[in-house]
Structures are given as structure tokens and as C-alpha cells.
Design a protein around this motif. Structure first.
Motif, PDB file in Angstrom:
ATOM      1  N   LYS A 193       0.826  -1.198   0.000  1.00  0.00           N
ATOM      2  CA  LYS A 193       0.000   0.000   0.000  1.00  0.00           C
ATOM      3  C   LYS A 193       0.867   1.256   0.000  1.00  0.00           C
ATOM      4  O   LYS A 193       0.578   2.236  -0.701  1.00  0.00           O
ATOM      5  CB  LYS A 193      -0.912  -0.007   1.228  1.00  0.00           C
ATOM      6  N   LEU A 194       1.944   1.219   0.769  1.00  0.00           N
ATOM      7  CA  LEU A 194       2.845   2.365   0.852  1.00  0.00           C
ATOM      8  C   LEU A 194       3.514   2.659  -0.484  1.00  0.00           C
ATOM      9  O   LEU A 194       3.641   3.820  -0.892  1.00  0.00           O
ATOM     10  CB  LEU A 194       3.911   2.110   1.915  1.00  0.00           C
ATOM     11  N   TYR A 195       3.940   1.600  -1.183  1.00  0.00           N
ATOM     12  CA  TYR A 195       4.796   1.790  -2.353  1.00  0.00           C
ATOM     13  C   TYR A 195       4.068   1.765  -3.698  1.00  0.00           C
ATOM     14  O   TYR A 195       4.670   2.123  -4.714  1.00  0.00           O
ATOM     15  CB  TYR A 195       5.905   0.739  -2.354  1.00  0.00           C
ATOM     16  N   ARG A 196       2.830   1.372  -3.741  1.00  0.00           N
ATOM     17  CA  ARG A 196       2.117   1.359  -5.035  1.00  0.00           C
ATOM     18  C   ARG A 196       2.125   2.718  -5.739  1.00  0.00           C
ATOM     19  O   ARG A 196       2.252   2.775  -6.967  1.00  0.00           O
ATOM     20  CB  ARG A 196       0.683   0.871  -4.842  1.00  0.00           C
ATOM     21  N   PRO A 197       2.009   3.834  -5.024  1.00  0.00           N
ATOM     22  CA  PRO A 197       2.030   5.130  -5.712  1.00  0.00           C
ATOM     23  C   PRO A 197       3.368   5.459  -6.392  1.00  0.00           C
ATOM     24  O   PRO A 197       3.435   6.409  -7.173  1.00  0.00           O
ATOM     25  CB  PRO A 197       1.752   6.129  -4.574  1.00  0.00           C
ATOM     26  N   PHE A 198       4.411   4.670  -6.114  1.00  0.00           N
ATOM     27  CA  PHE A 198       5.729   4.962  -6.679  1.00  0.00           C
ATOM     28  C   PHE A 198       6.046   4.152  -7.936  1.00  0.00           C
ATOM     29  O   PHE A 198       7.105   4.351  -8.534  1.00  0.00           O
ATOM     30  CB  PHE A 198       6.817   4.700  -5.631  1.00  0.00           C
ATOM     31  N   VAL A 199       5.159   3.258  -8.334  1.00  0.00           N
ATOM     32  CA  VAL A 199       5.449   2.411  -9.498  1.00  0.00           C
ATOM     33  C   VAL A 199       4.312   2.467 -10.503  1.00  0.00           C
ATOM     34  O   VAL A 199       3.147   2.635 -10.136  1.00  0.00           O
ATOM     35  CB  VAL A 199       5.705   0.937  -9.084  1.00  0.00           C
ATOM     36  N   ASP A 200       4.665   2.325 -11.773  1.00  0.00           N
ATOM     37  CA  ASP A 200       3.644   2.280 -12.822  1.00  0.00           C
ATOM     38  C   ASP A 200       3.278   0.846 -13.180  1.00  0.00           C
ATOM     39  O   ASP A 200       2.334   0.593 -13.913  1.00  0.00           O
ATOM     40  CB  ASP A 200       4.127   3.019 -14.068  1.00  0.00           C
ATOM     41  N   ASP A 201       4.053  -0.100 -12.652  1.00  0.00           N
ATOM     42  CA  ASP A 201       3.827  -1.520 -12.915  1.00  0.00           C
ATOM     43  C   ASP A 201       4.098  -2.275 -11.624  1.00  0.00           C
ATOM     44  O   ASP A 201       5.208  -2.218 -11.076  1.00  0.00           O
ATOM     45  CB  ASP A 201       4.761  -2.006 -14.023  1.00  0.00           C
ATOM     46  N   GLU A 202       3.086  -2.974 -11.121  1.00  0.00           N
ATOM     47  CA  GLU A 202       3.240  -3.651  -9.830  1.00  0.00           C
ATOM     48  C   GLU A 202       4.288  -4.757  -9.865  1.00  0.00           C
ATOM     49  O   GLU A 202       4.719  -5.250  -8.820  1.00  0.00           O
ATOM     50  CB  GLU A 202       1.881  -4.208  -9.358  1.00  0.00           C
ATOM     51  N   LYS A 203       4.727  -5.139 -11.062  1.00  0.00           N
ATOM     52  CA  LYS A 203       5.807  -6.121 -11.152  1.00  0.00           C
ATOM     53  C   LYS A 203       7.109  -5.572 -10.579  1.00  0.00           C
ATOM     54  O   LYS A 203       8.037  -6.343 -10.281  1.00  0.00           O
ATOM     55  CB  LYS A 203       6.013  -6.535 -12.610  1.00  0.00           C
ATOM     56  N   ARG A 204       7.197  -4.265 -10.464  1.00  0.00           N
ATOM     57  CA  ARG A 204       8.398  -3.654  -9.881  1.00  0.00           C
ATOM     58  C   ARG A 204       8.431  -3.818  -8.358  1.00  0.00           C
ATOM     59  O   ARG A 204       9.438  -3.518  -7.719  1.00  0.00           O
ATOM     60  CB  ARG A 204       8.486  -2.170 -10.236  1.00  0.00           C
ATOM     61  N   LEU A 205       7.340  -4.250  -7.764  1.00  0.00           N
ATOM     62  CA  LEU A 205       7.275  -4.512  -6.333  1.00  0.00           C
ATOM     63  C   LEU A 205       7.596  -5.981  -6.098  1.00  0.00           C
ATOM     64  O   LEU A 205       6.780  -6.858  -6.349  1.00  0.00           O
ATOM     65  CB  LEU A 205       5.885  -4.171  -5.792  1.00  0.00           C
ATOM     66  N   LEU A 206       8.775  -6.243  -5.627  1.00  0.00           N
ATOM     67  CA  LEU A 206       9.244  -7.621  -5.427  1.00  0.00           C
ATOM     68  C   LEU A 206       9.174  -7.969  -3.943  1.00  0.00           C
ATOM     69  O   LEU A 206       9.861  -7.367  -3.113  1.00  0.00           O
ATOM     70  CB  LEU A 206      10.682  -7.756  -5.923  1.00  0.00           C
ATOM     71  N   THR A 207       8.341  -8.942  -3.619  1.00  0.00           N
ATOM     72  CA  THR A 207       8.221  -9.407  -2.242  1.00  0.00           C
ATOM     73  C   THR A 207       8.949 -10.735  -2.094  1.00  0.00           C
ATOM     74  O   THR A 207       8.673 -11.694  -2.812  1.00  0.00           O
ATOM     75  CB  THR A 207       6.742  -9.580  -1.842  1.00  0.00           C
ATOM     76  N   VAL A 208       9.896 -10.760  -1.168  1.00  0.00           N
ATOM     77  CA  VAL A 208      10.707 -11.956  -0.921  1.00  0.00           C
ATOM     78  C   VAL A 208      10.820 -12.161   0.584  1.00  0.00           C
ATOM     79  O   VAL A 208      10.273 -11.390   1.372  1.00  0.00           O
ATOM     80  CB  VAL A 208      12.118 -11.808  -1.546  1.00  0.00           C
ATOM     81  N   GLY A 209      11.547 -13.193   0.985  1.00  0.00           N
ATOM     82  CA  GLY A 209      11.803 -13.400   2.405  1.00  0.00           C
ATOM     83  C   GLY A 209      12.725 -12.318   2.950  1.00  0.00           C
ATOM     84  O   GLY A 209      13.408 -11.612   2.196  1.00  0.00           O
ATOM     85  N   VAL A 210      12.770 -12.182   4.262  1.00  0.00           N
ATOM     86  CA  VAL A 210      13.579 -11.139   4.888  1.00  0.00           C
ATOM     87  C   VAL A 210      15.059 -11.319   4.585  1.00  0.00           C
ATOM     88  O   VAL A 210      15.752 -10.374   4.197  1.00  0.00           O
ATOM     89  CB  VAL A 210      13.341 -11.121   6.416  1.00  0.00           C
ATOM     90  N   LYS A 211      15.567 -12.521   4.754  1.00  0.00           N
ATOM     91  CA  LYS A 211      16.992 -12.758   4.509  1.00  0.00           C
ATOM     92  C   LYS A 211      17.341 -12.572   3.034  1.00  0.00           C
ATOM     93  O   LYS A 211      18.431 -12.080   2.704  1.00  0.00           O
ATOM     94  CB  LYS A 211      17.386 -14.156   4.982  1.00  0.00           C
ATOM     95  N   GLU A 212      16.433 -12.966   2.163  1.00  0.00           N
ATOM     96  CA  GLU A 212      16.667 -12.751   0.728  1.00  0.00           C
ATOM     97  C   GLU A 212      16.816 -11.263   0.421  1.00  0.00           C
ATOM     98  O   GLU A 212      17.700 -10.846  -0.333  1.00  0.00           O
ATOM     99  CB  GLU A 212      15.529 -13.350  -0.097  1.00  0.00           C
TER     100      GLU A 212
END
Length: 450
Positions: A193-212
Motif C-alpha cells: 500500500k505504501l509503495y504502489r504510488p511509486f510504481v507504474d507496474d506492480e511487477k516492480r514490487l518484489l516481495t521476498v523473504g527477509v533474509k533474501e
């Protein structure tokens, strides 16, 4: 969203200002009252193009405020909102004596967050930290809450920054990717929710594990440093064969599997990230029994490359530079910043002065920083800092270009030649056109250039 940013340094201030620009309510805290006083009066303590405008707008619109300490910050930012407070840790992780990242400031921040937290929160590591740091931060916060006999829901995530000095604002608003490290679905939802306004394509939002996420930051910087050191090694081969590294670079970079980025030969990389992060990754690898053969090579080549300009100067002018005046253009580790951490200019100027030379140096924005870095050389009269590029070259026996500022590329070559005692130019960034330089009667030496 309600956000607390701990640390008003380079990463913290850029993060706070840019998040506030998207109408988030942001409080940025620091432990340095002098820095906060500057910010309160509209002064930006670091040089970064566009940052002042972003900060001024956010403050004017009352989305960004500054406070002294985490307690004051949390008091101001916490509210009755059902959303958790987002607490970004953006403090320094200086290099320890063994090259590893020093986490004292990160853990101190985590400790104080645990001591002061009164409402649910997501603690987010923005600082560059080794694998496993999020667990340490979570343990520190949890222990402080336990000591207080408080049972407040919180989580710890990793959200590494990928900001280039000199282009940080654009990087934040137009990111290649935003890495979110979490295994918690609620944390993931809030971060997205915080970062969606900063990208034009949600593929740029990469969710991974913490250590990764923690390792992605180190691996990214180490890869870029590897490309630079690789090309610098190729440049040294080019020197031996008398061929032009720029032609080689172009041919290599045209391969779509490789690309042209970070393949420019020069006199070594510096700054607050690459040197520190490569060495930290070396220690991370060693800590789990992996021999970092490639990373050690990257670091070794860079140390050697920082001697490149000095070696070529003494090869041309002799080892004893007593009575010689050398002009230096560029002090910051790269253009569009005043950051001199690990800058190649430091190695060069100290080597020149040790060899007996008198050095006169110019940088468009780093003079104030240089006055601190070279206080000893300035005090004993070995180094003079000037406000204009041509003032540095007046009656100099040679010019060494260390930082590729745009104004140096457009310098009046006729005036430059007339200013110098000898028309000798050592270009540590391959910033100038060797053909044009030679047409104007200069002895020109680049890095791996014919």
C-alpha cells in the motif's frame, strides 16, 4: 500512513521527504541537534540535486516534521489509526575494523524503539545490513517490550534502498524495483500500500523473504563493483597492447546479455556503498565458510586501480615531484555529490604530496568536505583548494582529472593550455576526447586509451 524515519542522514532524509511527498504523515528523527537545527531553518546538510525542493514542499504542506530522538518522534506520529506505525531504521552501518558492517546504531535504534513503542508497528530496516539482522532487531525490540511488560504487536521487515548519489530523488520516484522482505501477510499488505504510488507496474514490487532481501542489497552493489573492476582490468590489458578500452567497452556493452552500464574504466570506485558493501559481503561469505574468490579480486583490483593515476604521473614526471605543481580536477567520488568517502582523489592527492608535489585542487561542490578530509595537508601548505577550475591549473606542471563533472568536459581547451605550465593531462575517468586534446597540443593520458 503514519511513518517514523530514524536517521536524518542521506538515506533517511531522502526516504522521509519522498514518502511525505505522497501525502504520508512522516516524522524524521535524529540524535544530532545541529543537523535538526539546520533542517528546521531550511538548510539541507548534504548535497543532493532536487532534495531541498522536495523537503521544502513536504514541510510546507505539513506532511514532514523533524524531532530530536525516537521518543519524541513516536509521540508525534502515533495515533488512533487502525493501521500500524511504519518505523524505518535508516541509520549508518559503518565499516568495522575487520570489514564487516557495524550494527551498533541499528541495534541501538531497535532498543529505543522497543523502549518507547506504545502502538502496533512495523519496523523496517532501510539501512544496508547483513543477513540475519532483522532477527537481531526483532529480538532487541521484543526484549525491551518484555522488560516493560508490554505486549504490543510488531513485525520487522527488510526494505533495502537502491539510491544513487546524485540521482536519489529520481531513483526513489522512478525505481527499477522495490524490494520488500517479509513473511508476514499483514506487513506485506501495508508495504505494498505504501509503495504502489511509486510504481507504474506492480511487477516492480518484489516481495521476498527477509533474509533474501538483506542479501539482494549486498549482491546488487557487489555485482556493479565487479563490473567496474573487470573493466578496469581490461583497461590495463589495453594499456599493454596500445588499444582503446572505449572501443572494447562499446563492443562488450552492445551484447544484450551484458549491456553497457557500469563498464566504464577509470581510476577506481569509491563512495559510501561499493567499497564498504563488497568488504562486508566478503565477511558474510567467510562467516558461513564460503571463500569469496571473486569478491576478493574485485576489491584487490580497485585498490590497485586507485594507484593508476599516480603511477602514470611519476612514470612521466619522475618519482621525486619536489618543486612540481599538480592541478587536480574533482574531489568527490562521483559527480553530482559532495561525498568524498573512499574517493580516488584522496589516494592520489596524498600520494602526490608524499612525493613532494604541491597540489591545487578544485571541485564544484566538495570543497567544504575536502577541507575536513585534507585538513593536515592544507595546514602544512601541501594542498590548496580553489573555487574555480582554471585557478587550479594556473602554472601547473600537469592536470589530473579525477571526477567527471560536466563543467570539465566543456572547459575552454585553449585557455586550459595557456594556463598550464606544461600541456599535460592525466584523465582518470576518460572524460575528455583524446583526439581533440591532442589536436590542441596536449600530452593526454587516459585509462586504457591509445
Amino acid at each position: 500512513m503514519n511513518i517514523l524515519v530514524v536517521g536524518a542522514g542521506y538515506v533517511g532524509l531522502v526516504t522521509a521527504a519522498c514518502l511525505a511527498n505522497k501525502t504520508n504523515r512522516v516524522v524524521c528523527v535524529d540524535t544530532d541537534p545541529k543537523k535538526l537545527a539546520k533542517l528546521a531553518s531550511g538548510q539541507i546538510p548534504i548535497y543532493e540535486p532536487g532534495l531541498k525542493e522536495i523537503v521544502d514542499a513536504a514541510v510546507s504542506n505539513k506532511y514532514l516534521t523533524f524531532e530530536l530522538g525516537i521518543k519524541a518522534g513516536l509521540t508525534k506520529v502515533e495515533s488512533e489509526s487502525t493501521e500500524p506505525t511504519l518505523v524505518f531504521i535508516a541509520v549508518g552501518t559503518p565499516q568495522g575494523e575487520d570489514g564487516s558492517a557495524d550494527l551498533r546504531y541499528v541495534l541501538a535504534a531497535a532498543r529505543e524503539i522497543g523502549q518507547q513503542l506504545t502502538q502496533p508497528a512495523i519496523v523496517i530496516n532501510k539501512s544496508t545490513v547483513p543477513v540475519g539482522t532483522a532477527e537481531s532487531v526483532k529480538g532487541e525490540v521484543a526484549w525491551q517490550l518484555f522488560q516493560r511488560k508490554c505486549f504490543i504487536e510488531f513485525d520487522v521487515a527488510s526494505n533495502p534502498e537502491f539510491l544513487k548519489e546524485g540521482a536519489a530523488i529520481e531513483d526513489f520516484f522512478k525505481p527499477d524495483r522495490i524490494v520488500i522482505g517479509t513473511d508476514n501477510e499483514n506487513t506485506k499488505a501495508n508495504m505494498l500500500k505504501l509503495y504502489r504510488p511509486f510504481v507504474d507496474d506492480e511487477k516492480r514490487l518484489l516481495t521476498v523473504g527477509v533474509k533474501e532481501a538483506e542479501l539482494i542489497k549486498y549482491a546488487s552493489n557487489a555485482m556493479l563493483a565487479t563490473r567496474i573492476s573487470f573493466m578496469n582490468e581490461i583497461a590495463n590489458i589495453c594499456d599493454r597492447y596500445g588499444i582503446d578500452v572505449e572501443d572494447v567497452r562499446q563492443g562488450v556493452g552492445m551484447d544484450s546479455r551484458i549491456g553497457p552500464a557500469f563498464l566504464k574504466a577509470g581510476c577506481g570506485y569509491g563512495g559510501s556503498c561499493f567499497p564498504k558493501d563488497v568488504q562486508a559481503l566478503v565477511r558474510i561469505a567467510q562467516s558461513v565458510g564460503v571463500e569469496p574468490l571473486v569478491l576478493n579480486g574485485v576489491e584487490s583490483r580497485n585498490k590497485k586501480q586507485k594507484q593508476y593515476l599516480f603511477e602514470h604521473i611519476v612514470a612521466k614526471m619522475g618519482k621525486d615531484l619536489t618543486g612540481r605543481k599538480i592541478a587536480v580536477w574533482g574531489l568527490a567520488f562521483k559527480p553530482e555529490t559532495d561525498d568524498m568517502r573512499e574517493a580516488s582523489s584522496i589516494d592520489l592527492i596524498r600520494a602526490l604530496c608524499h612525493a613532494g608535489a604541491q597540489v591545487v585542487a578544485h571541485d564544484p561542490v566538495a570543497k567544504e568536505v575536502a577541507e575536513q578530509v585534507f585538513a593536515d595537508l592544507i595546514r602544512n601548505g601541501r594542498l590548496t583548494l580553489v573555487d574555480h577550475a582554471m585557478a587550479a591549473t594556473q602554472d601547473a606542471d600537469a592536470l589530473a582529472l579525477v571526477t567527471e563533472w560536466a563543467e570539465y568536459k566543456t572547459a575552454d581547451l585553449d585557455a586550459l593550455k595557456q594556463s598550464l605550465k606544461a600541456a599535460i593531462v592525466f584523465d582518470g575517468r576518460n572524460h575528455l576526447n583524446p583526439v581533440v586534446m591532442k589536436q590542441h597540443g596536449f600530452h593526454y593520458a587516459g585509462v586504457g586509451r591509445v
